[in-house]
Design an enzyme around this catalytic site. Structure first.
Site, PDB file in Angstrom:
ATOM      1  N   ARG A 114       0.796  -1.190   0.000  1.00  0.00           N
ATOM      2  CA  ARG A 114       0.000   0.000   0.000  1.00  0.00           C
ATOM      3  C   ARG A 114       0.848   1.267   0.000  1.00  0.00           C
ATOM      4  NH1 ARG A 114      -3.477  -2.029   5.033  1.00  0.00           N
ATOM      5  NH2 ARG A 114      -2.068  -3.801   4.888  1.00  0.00           N
TER       6      ARG A 114
ATOM      7  N   ASP B 218      14.376  -1.744   0.705  1.00  0.00           N
ATOM      8  CA  ASP B 218      15.046  -2.016   1.974  1.00  0.00           C
ATOM      9  C   ASP B 218      15.964  -3.231   1.780  1.00  0.00           C
ATOM     10  OD1 ASP B 218      15.168  -1.445   4.876  1.00  0.00           O
ATOM     11  OD2 ASP B 218      14.083  -3.313   5.115  1.00  0.00           O
TER      12      ASP B 218
HETATM   13  P1  IMP Z   1      12.178  -5.137   1.250  1.00  0.00           P
HETATM   14  O1  IMP Z   1      11.611  -6.373   0.629  1.00  0.00           O
HETATM   15  O2  IMP Z   1      12.926  -5.450   2.529  1.00  0.00           O
HETATM   16  O3  IMP Z   1      12.997  -4.284   0.322  1.00  0.00           O
HETATM   17  O4  IMP Z   1      10.924  -4.366   1.789  1.00  0.00           O
HETATM   18  C1  IMP Z   1      10.440  -3.214   1.286  1.00  0.00           C
HETATM   19  C2  IMP Z   1       9.139  -2.931   2.009  1.00  0.00           C
HETATM   20  O5  IMP Z   1       9.336  -2.869   3.432  1.00  0.00           O
HETATM   21  C3  IMP Z   1       8.671  -1.564   1.619  1.00  0.00           C
HETATM   22  O6  IMP Z   1       7.825  -1.645   0.487  1.00  0.00           O
HETATM   23  C4  IMP Z   1       7.952  -1.093   2.853  1.00  0.00           C
HETATM   24  O7  IMP Z   1       6.610  -1.515   2.804  1.00  0.00           O
HETATM   25  C5  IMP Z   1       8.651  -1.777   3.995  1.00  0.00           C
HETATM   26  N1  IMP Z   1       9.628  -0.873   4.634  1.00  0.00           N
HETATM   27  C6  IMP Z   1      10.967  -0.956   4.608  1.00  0.00           C
HETATM   28  N2  IMP Z   1      11.547   0.035   5.293  1.00  0.00           N
HETATM   29  C7  IMP Z   1      10.533   0.801   5.760  1.00  0.00           C
HETATM   30  C8  IMP Z   1      10.492   2.016   6.552  1.00  0.00           C
HETATM   31  O8  IMP Z   1      11.507   2.612   6.960  1.00  0.00           O
HETATM   32  N3  IMP Z   1       9.252   2.499   6.833  1.00  0.00           N
HETATM   33  C9  IMP Z   1       8.108   1.900   6.409  1.00  0.00           C
HETATM   34  N4  IMP Z   1       8.100   0.765   5.666  1.00  0.00           N
HETATM   35  C10 IMP Z   1       9.310   0.235   5.355  1.00  0.00           C
END
Ligand code: IMP
Ligand code: MG
Length: 179
Positions: free
Chosen positions: A45, A105
């Site tokens: 979202r 992330d």
């Molecule tokens: P990844 O698969 O670890 O790259 O996750 C990315 C997802 O984690 C993003 O689309 C966010 O929904 C969530 N996310 C990662 N870091 C943050 C943050 O600092 N604040 C809020 N959501 C985050």
């Protein structure tokens, strides 16, 4: 999680976001110049607000679709599994696809989504991420365009949440837990 008191410090102002979104829109418009096959794919979202603003800065015929993926830890594989909770409504074969993500992330979500969408034979697939935390990366993946590269801080606002709250903030803030 939310029972521990925290404060939100302003990190990126609404004005700074608007200026960056305008610049990204101009770059994206130039990149896809002449295309009438562009579809923006927003990842739900967290990207909904960014998608809404970014699209208004894209001066081309453009459609919008949404995909919802969720990633969760897998203790057995010390990695993450990514599930598709809501798939696209439209076909993307032969289309110019611009995936719009809130934040990259670990990189697992974007890697999985890119692999899934590539398997549907788009003409071109690019990614625009509002935020990037490269120091958190566990799997190598890069967005074509990034709004802001940030340090390893938990951020909220402008679509991003902490326990589903604060998505409505017009700016991006850092979550801080006072001693
Ligand atoms: P990844 O698969 O670890 O790259 O996750 C990315 C997802 O984690 C993003 O689309 C966010 O929904 C969530 N996310 C990662 N870091 C943050 C943050 O600092 N604040 C809020 N959501 C985050
Ligand atoms: Mg997300």
């Amino acid at each position: 999680m939310t029972d521990r008191p925290y404060v939100i410090d302003t990190f990126i102002s609404a004005k700074a976001i608007a200026a960056r979104v305008e610049a990204l829109g101009a770059e994206i418009t130039a990149h896809y110049k002449g295309s009438d096959r562009l579809v923006v794919v927003g990842l739900l979202r967290g990207s909904f607000m960014f998608v809404a603003d970014l699209m208004r800065e894209i001066d081309l015929p453009v459609e919008v679709d949404f995909l919802e993926a969720s990633s969760y830890g897998n203790a057995l594989h010390s990695s993450k599994e990514v599930r598709i909770l809501k798939d696209l409504r439209g076909e993307i074969a032969g289309r110019d696809v611009l995936v719009v993500e809130d934040i990259v992330d670990s990189g697992f979500t974007l890697t999985h989504v890119k692999r899934l969408l590539e398997s549907r034979s788009p003409k071109r697939l690019e990614v625009c991420a509002l935020l990037d935390k490269p120091s958190r990366r566990e799997i190598e993946v890069k967005a074509t365009w990034t709004g802001f590269t940030i340090p390893d801080e938990f951020v909220v606002g402008y679509g991003l949440d902490y326990a589903q709250r604060h998505r409505n903030l017009p700016f991006i803030g850092k979550v801080r837990f006072p001693e």
